[in-house]
Design a protein around this motif. Structure first.
Motif, PDB file in Angstrom:
ATOM      1  N   VAL A 263       0.846  -1.199   0.000  1.00  0.00           N
ATOM      2  CA  VAL A 263       0.000   0.000   0.000  1.00  0.00           C
ATOM      3  C   VAL A 263       0.880   1.249   0.000  1.00  0.00           C
ATOM      4  O   VAL A 263       2.038   1.206   0.394  1.00  0.00           O
ATOM      5  CB  VAL A 263      -0.941   0.007   1.219  1.00  0.00           C
ATOM      6  N   GLY A 264       0.300   2.342  -0.466  1.00  0.00           N
ATOM      7  CA  GLY A 264       1.036   3.606  -0.453  1.00  0.00           C
ATOM      8  C   GLY A 264       1.662   3.961  -1.783  1.00  0.00           C
ATOM      9  O   GLY A 264       2.074   5.102  -1.993  1.00  0.00           O
ATOM     10  N   ILE A 265       1.755   3.015  -2.701  1.00  0.00           N
ATOM     11  CA  ILE A 265       2.233   3.289  -4.054  1.00  0.00           C
ATOM     12  C   ILE A 265       1.409   2.456  -5.033  1.00  0.00           C
ATOM     13  O   ILE A 265       0.736   1.491  -4.635  1.00  0.00           O
ATOM     14  CB  ILE A 265       3.737   2.953  -4.243  1.00  0.00           C
ATOM     15  N   ARG A 266       1.474   2.839  -6.282  1.00  0.00           N
ATOM     16  CA  ARG A 266       0.761   2.073  -7.309  1.00  0.00           C
ATOM     17  C   ARG A 266       1.511   0.759  -7.549  1.00  0.00           C
ATOM     18  O   ARG A 266       2.685   0.763  -7.918  1.00  0.00           O
ATOM     19  CB  ARG A 266       0.682   2.871  -8.610  1.00  0.00           C
ATOM     20  N   ALA A 267       0.819  -0.351  -7.335  1.00  0.00           N
ATOM     21  CA  ALA A 267       1.445  -1.663  -7.519  1.00  0.00           C
ATOM     22  C   ALA A 267       0.470  -2.570  -8.259  1.00  0.00           C
ATOM     23  O   ALA A 267      -0.269  -3.360  -7.662  1.00  0.00           O
ATOM     24  CB  ALA A 267       1.838  -2.264  -6.182  1.00  0.00           C
ATOM     25  N   LYS A 268       0.431  -2.435  -9.556  1.00  0.00           N
ATOM     26  CA  LYS A 268      -0.432  -3.275 -10.383  1.00  0.00           C
ATOM     27  C   LYS A 268       0.114  -3.293 -11.804  1.00  0.00           C
ATOM     28  O   LYS A 268       0.935  -2.450 -12.185  1.00  0.00           O
ATOM     29  CB  LYS A 268      -1.865  -2.780 -10.379  1.00  0.00           C
ATOM     30  N   ARG A 269      -0.302  -4.259 -12.568  1.00  0.00           N
ATOM     31  CA  ARG A 269       0.062  -4.291 -13.984  1.00  0.00           C
ATOM     32  C   ARG A 269      -1.206  -4.330 -14.817  1.00  0.00           C
ATOM     33  O   ARG A 269      -2.205  -4.968 -14.454  1.00  0.00           O
ATOM     34  CB  ARG A 269       0.952  -5.492 -14.306  1.00  0.00           C
ATOM     35  N   GLU A 270      -1.169  -3.627 -15.938  1.00  0.00           N
ATOM     36  CA  GLU A 270      -2.309  -3.552 -16.842  1.00  0.00           C
ATOM     37  C   GLU A 270      -2.110  -4.563 -17.970  1.00  0.00           C
ATOM     38  O   GLU A 270      -1.102  -4.516 -18.680  1.00  0.00           O
ATOM     39  CB  GLU A 270      -2.443  -2.142 -17.413  1.00  0.00           C
ATOM     40  N   ILE A 271      -3.056  -5.451 -18.104  1.00  0.00           N
ATOM     41  CA  ILE A 271      -2.966  -6.498 -19.128  1.00  0.00           C
ATOM     42  C   ILE A 271      -3.951  -6.175 -20.229  1.00  0.00           C
ATOM     43  O   ILE A 271      -5.118  -5.841 -19.970  1.00  0.00           O
ATOM     44  CB  ILE A 271      -3.257  -7.874 -18.505  1.00  0.00           C
TER      45      ILE A 271
END
Length: 306
Positions: A263-271
């Motif tokens: 949490v606290g930062i953007r941590a995801k990948r766009e598929i």
């Protein structure tokens, strides 16, 4: 021989006069006569001869008129088949995907494909980290499943169609006996001083590590950079470091590791599915893209309910 001129000969055989053919085709009789002369030159035979105040077909002309009818039938049949092909899903669709994308989407997508047995999905897997831009793969495949968000602007500039499939959270993977495993979520400060198993530069997971450095102001200690998630899982489970791994395909039950949200930062990948816009016009390709979207939604929903 010119197909249009053969059509004129066929019309003459059926209508009986140059004037009637010219009236049907909205041209002058002299234009029809000129086209018939050109057809005779192509055929190498006299096709029409004077008959009273008009013309009649010679035996060669009658034979070629019958052939013209056969050609017209074949063209109509081909156009009908093509229209049918373009109006319903049918045929092969070639798809390539990065390994974890295939692991998530292909098993369920192939089950869904049974709804349309006339479409066959031909699957390939590609190590996308070897490519500077996955758009280089687009000419060879109908659909490329990719997770390179930093390239999306380039894809649009190249006129490619980009269809979003899902946003997958990226979590911190830890040895199950790690001191941070007791926490439900982790912040950048929690993990800043840990030893990391990273990925090659440019890989989507590496973006998270770059953001960690930006937020904490501290350099990370990255001991290894590995592409294969299975190897990363094994190294984490063995206690050689922590890592960023995708939530939906990381195995964390009974293999020595656990995952925690960052949490606290953007941590995801766009598929996304990336493809040429003309290929998206094919019903079979549109069908597969829709199947991928439905399966991606099902995968995300299944993990949301856990």
């Amino acid at each position: 021989m010119d197909v249009r001129r053969l059509g004129i000969l066929r019309e003459l055989a059926e209508r009986g006069s140059v004037a009637a053919v010219a009236d049907e085709m909205k041209v002058t009789p002299s234009a029809i006569s000129q086209q018939l002369k050109l057809l005779e030159r192509e055929a190498g035979f006299q096709l029409v001869e004077p008959a009273g105040r008009g013309v009649a077909l010679t035996s060669a002309g009658q034979a070629l008129a019958r052939t013209a009818t056969e050609i017209a039938v074949a063209i109509e049949r081909a156009e009908a088949k093509w229209h049918d092909y373009m109006s319903r899903p049918a045929g092969d669709v070639r798809l390539t995907t990065f390994p974890t994308g295939g692991e998530m989407l292909l098993p369920g997508a192939l089950r869904r494909m049974a709804e349309e047995p006339s479409v066959r999905l031909v699957c390939h897997d590609t190590d996308l980290s070897r490519w500077h831009d996955v758009a280089e793969l687009v000419p060879d495949y109908d659909i490329v499943v990719a997770d390179s968000p930093d390239m999306r602007e380039t894809w649009h500039e190249r006129g490619l169609q980009v269809v979003s499939l899902m946003s997958e959270p990226l979590d911190v993977a830890l040895p199950e006996d790690h001191r941070l495993a007791r926490k439900a979520t982790l912040s950048p400060r929690d993990v800043a001083e840990e030893t990391w198993i990273g990925v090659p530069s440019g890989h989507p997971y590496d973006d998270v590590l770059i953001r960690l450095v930006a937020v904490t102001g501290e350099p990370l200690r990255i001991t290894q950079r590995i592409v294969d998630n299975g190897i990363v899982e094994a190294l984490v489970a063995a206690g050689h470091g922590i890592a960023i791994l995708p939530r939906f395909t990381t195995r964390e039950h009974g293999n020595g590791l656990v995952t925690r949200p960052l949490v606290g930062i953007r941590a995801k990948r766009e598929i996304a599915a990336v493809l040429r816009p003309d290929r998206l016009e094919r019903p079979s390709v549109r069908f597969v893209v829709q199947v991928l979207r439905e399966e991606a939604r099902a995968v995300a929903d299944a993990h949301a309910s856990v």
